[in-house]
Design an enzyme around this catalytic site. Structure first.
Site, mmCIF file in Angstrom:
data_model
loop_
_atom_site.group_PDB
_atom_site.id
_atom_site.type_symbol
_atom_site.label_atom_id
_atom_site.label_comp_id
_atom_site.label_asym_id
_atom_site.label_seq_id
_atom_site.Cartn_x
_atom_site.Cartn_y
_atom_site.Cartn_z
ATOM 1 N N LYS A 35 -40.934 -16.655 -19.215
ATOM 2 C CA LYS A 35 -40.090 -17.234 -18.176
ATOM 3 C C LYS A 35 -40.851 -18.295 -17.385
ATOM 4 O O LYS A 35 -40.315 -19.368 -17.076
ATOM 5 C CB LYS A 35 -39.585 -16.138 -17.226
ATOM 6 C CG LYS A 35 -38.551 -15.208 -17.826
ATOM 7 C CD LYS A 35 -38.050 -14.216 -16.783
ATOM 8 C CE LYS A 35 -36.991 -13.284 -17.367
ATOM 9 N NZ LYS A 35 -36.500 -12.318 -16.352
ATOM 10 N N CYS A 268 7.645 8.886 -2.035
ATOM 11 C CA CYS A 268 7.513 7.973 -3.187
ATOM 12 C C CYS A 268 6.184 8.112 -3.919
ATOM 13 O O CYS A 268 6.154 8.385 -5.120
ATOM 14 C CB CYS A 268 7.704 6.526 -2.725
ATOM 15 S SG CYS A 268 9.377 6.149 -2.173
ATOM 16 N N LYS A 271 5.277 11.527 -5.794
ATOM 17 C CA LYS A 271 6.290 11.767 -6.837
ATOM 18 C C LYS A 271 6.101 10.825 -8.022
ATOM 19 O O LYS A 271 6.137 11.247 -9.194
ATOM 20 C CB LYS A 271 7.689 11.586 -6.233
ATOM 21 C CG LYS A 271 8.826 11.581 -7.245
ATOM 22 C CD LYS A 271 10.169 11.422 -6.558
ATOM 23 C CE LYS A 271 10.333 10.045 -5.925
ATOM 24 N NZ LYS A 271 10.449 8.963 -6.941
ATOM 25 N N LYS A 326 5.638 9.266 8.588
ATOM 26 C CA LYS A 326 5.321 8.036 9.299
ATOM 27 C C LYS A 326 5.890 8.072 10.712
ATOM 28 O O LYS A 326 6.771 8.876 11.020
ATOM 29 C CB LYS A 326 5.884 6.820 8.560
ATOM 30 C CG LYS A 326 5.104 6.401 7.330
ATOM 31 C CD LYS A 326 5.590 5.058 6.813
ATOM 32 C CE LYS A 326 4.729 4.566 5.672
ATOM 33 N NZ LYS A 326 5.153 3.230 5.190
ATOM 34 N N ARG A 333 8.901 14.936 3.818
ATOM 35 C CA ARG A 333 8.612 15.181 2.397
ATOM 36 C C ARG A 333 7.192 14.728 2.043
ATOM 37 O O ARG A 333 6.841 13.570 2.171
ATOM 38 C CB ARG A 333 9.636 14.461 1.522
ATOM 39 C CG ARG A 333 11.039 15.076 1.591
ATOM 40 C CD ARG A 333 12.039 14.227 0.851
ATOM 41 N NE ARG A 333 12.208 12.915 1.465
ATOM 42 C CZ ARG A 333 12.915 11.916 0.932
ATOM 43 N NH1 ARG A 333 13.486 12.082 -0.249
ATOM 44 N NH2 ARG A 333 13.027 10.769 1.569
#
Length: 421
Positions: A35, A268, A271, A326, A333
């Site tokens: 190098k 959402c 699931k 929320k 759920r």
């Protein structure tokens, strides 16, 4: 500025080439004779677009040299940049042998009589705590903790091979870690012509940045390939799905969902992740990353629970602010707050819940079924705003950021689960 760069690999050579283009004088330090010979001949020992031309130009102008011995050069340098490798050890951790050895070499070569401190910048990926627990003690042992002869900085690089020069001059960000989290004047001078967001922090936060970035890039690639396998099994176009997905810059390709805080939940996400897991298994697509998402989320729920109950007396009184999925919603759920409440009850704590949006008599359908199958005592747990403000609790768990707006009794311990981290 005169700069010594330790390690002439992809990162070190790219940095040397770019710095000399900016007019800085650079000496590259490496143990590899080939190098060094290549640099002296004006050739690049690596293949990276544009680097060879910059090295040739720098050598012709006398701005770049290379050596195995830094001792004759370091005294006239204002900065040393460490770019040595941190390869994987057998246990998966970083092998810090090169970092430790280079640090000892640099510390031993600093002249105790020098007037200005040598700024030593580390760019190698390192475990958080390395600068404070490994590197700093090496320098302090050689020079003393208050010698004023060295300044340690951690500044991770964000270079990609094949576009490294463009990445150097147009980085996504500049992260500078110092002992006190303040800017480093010499790095400011070095980066003066580069436009990019700047973050000044302490060493550990800067050190972890590269881990986070690279792991997220790996997660993205693995996720994309898993979706690609699902598409292939279904005979649909992965390219079309990709174009639709990446067109969303509000939620998908954005800061959304990336702030550490509470666990995910709702009607959402859990699931649909389960459904995609089933679809993948049914198709034989082997989506191991997706399969781990819900387990990771469950682990995070338990982490939050354990963080909250730490130092809480047995059968202590606990107030939860918010139980719905929320704010401004009565959707229970798969709310992670339901899981928190259930864990608190099972652990024997005296739990009260304040959520003005939850009226049990108004819950319907699946929402009603989920709430009372997972938290049968919900009716008895809910209390009014007045009761929440008048009560004395050993702990207030704030899932909504409501605590500041309530007239809670003073001196109570309040934990906001969304800012625990």
């Amino acid at each position: 500025m005169k700069i010594a760069i330790f390690g002439l690999g992809y990162v070190g050579l790219t940095a040397a080439a770019c710095l000399t283009r900016e007019g800085h004088s650079v000496v590259g330090i490496d143990v590899n004779d080939e190098k060094i010979a290549a640099v002296h001949a004006g050739r690049s020992p690596i293949t990276e677009p544009g680097v060879a031309e910059l090295i040739q130009a720098a050598v012709n102008k006398g701005l770049l040299s290379a050596s195995k011995d830094a001792a004759p050069h370091l005294g006239s340098c204002q900065m040393a940049i460490v770019c040595v490798g941190t390869p994987s050890a057998p246990d998966g951790s970083h092998n810090m042998a090169y970092i430790a050895e280079v640090s000892r070499q640099i510390a031993s070569m600093i002249d105790p009589a020098r007037r200005d401190p040598l700024t030593v910048v580390y760019r190698s990926t390192m475990r958080p705590g390395t600068t404070e627990e490994l590197i700093q003690p090496i320098f302090e042992q050689k020079l003393g903790p208050d010698s004023g002869k060295f300044e340690l900085v951690y500044c991770p690089e964000f270079l990609r091979e094949s576009v490294a020069i463009d990445d150097y001059f147009h980085p996504p960000k500049i992260v500078v870690g110092t002992r006190d989290g303040r800017p480093c004047q010499r790095l400011e001078q070095l980066n003066a012509g580069i436009e990019a967001p700047r973050f000044y922090t302490r060493y550990p936060e800067a050190e972890l940045t590269k881990f986070v970035d690279n792991t997220f890039h790996a997660v993205k690639a693995a996720f994309a390939n898993e979706i690609g396998r699902v598409c292939s099994r279904l005979g649909i176009s992965a390219r079309t799905v990709y174009e639709i997905f990446t067109s969303d810059r509000i939620l998908n390709i954005s800061t959304a969902y990336l702030r550490p805080g509470g666990a995910f939940g709702g009607s959402c996400l859990p699931k649909d992740v389960r459904a995609l897991q089933y679809l993948s298994s049914d198709l034989g697509a082997d989506t191991h990353l997706i399969d781990s998402v819900l387990r990771s989320n469950d682990a995070h729920k338990h982490f939050l629970f354990e963080s909250c109950i730490r130092d809480l007396p047995p059968r202590g009184k606990v107030l939860m602010l918010g139980i719905a999925f929320k704010s401004d919603s009565d959707d229970l759920r798969e709310s992670p707050n339901i899981d928190m409440a259930r864990k608190l009850l099972h652990a024997g704590f005296d739990l009260s819940i304040y959520d003005p949006h939850i009226v049990p008599s108004k819950l319907l359908g699946q929402n009603l079924g989920y709430a009372f199958s997972n938290l049968p005592k919900l009716n008895k747990l809910l209390i009014t705003k007045e009761a929440a403000e008048a009560g004395r609790f050993d702990l207030v768990i704030d899932t909504r950021g409501w605590a500041k707006a309530l007239a809670l009794q003073p001196g109570q311990r309040v934990i906001d689960v969304n800012t625990l981290q």
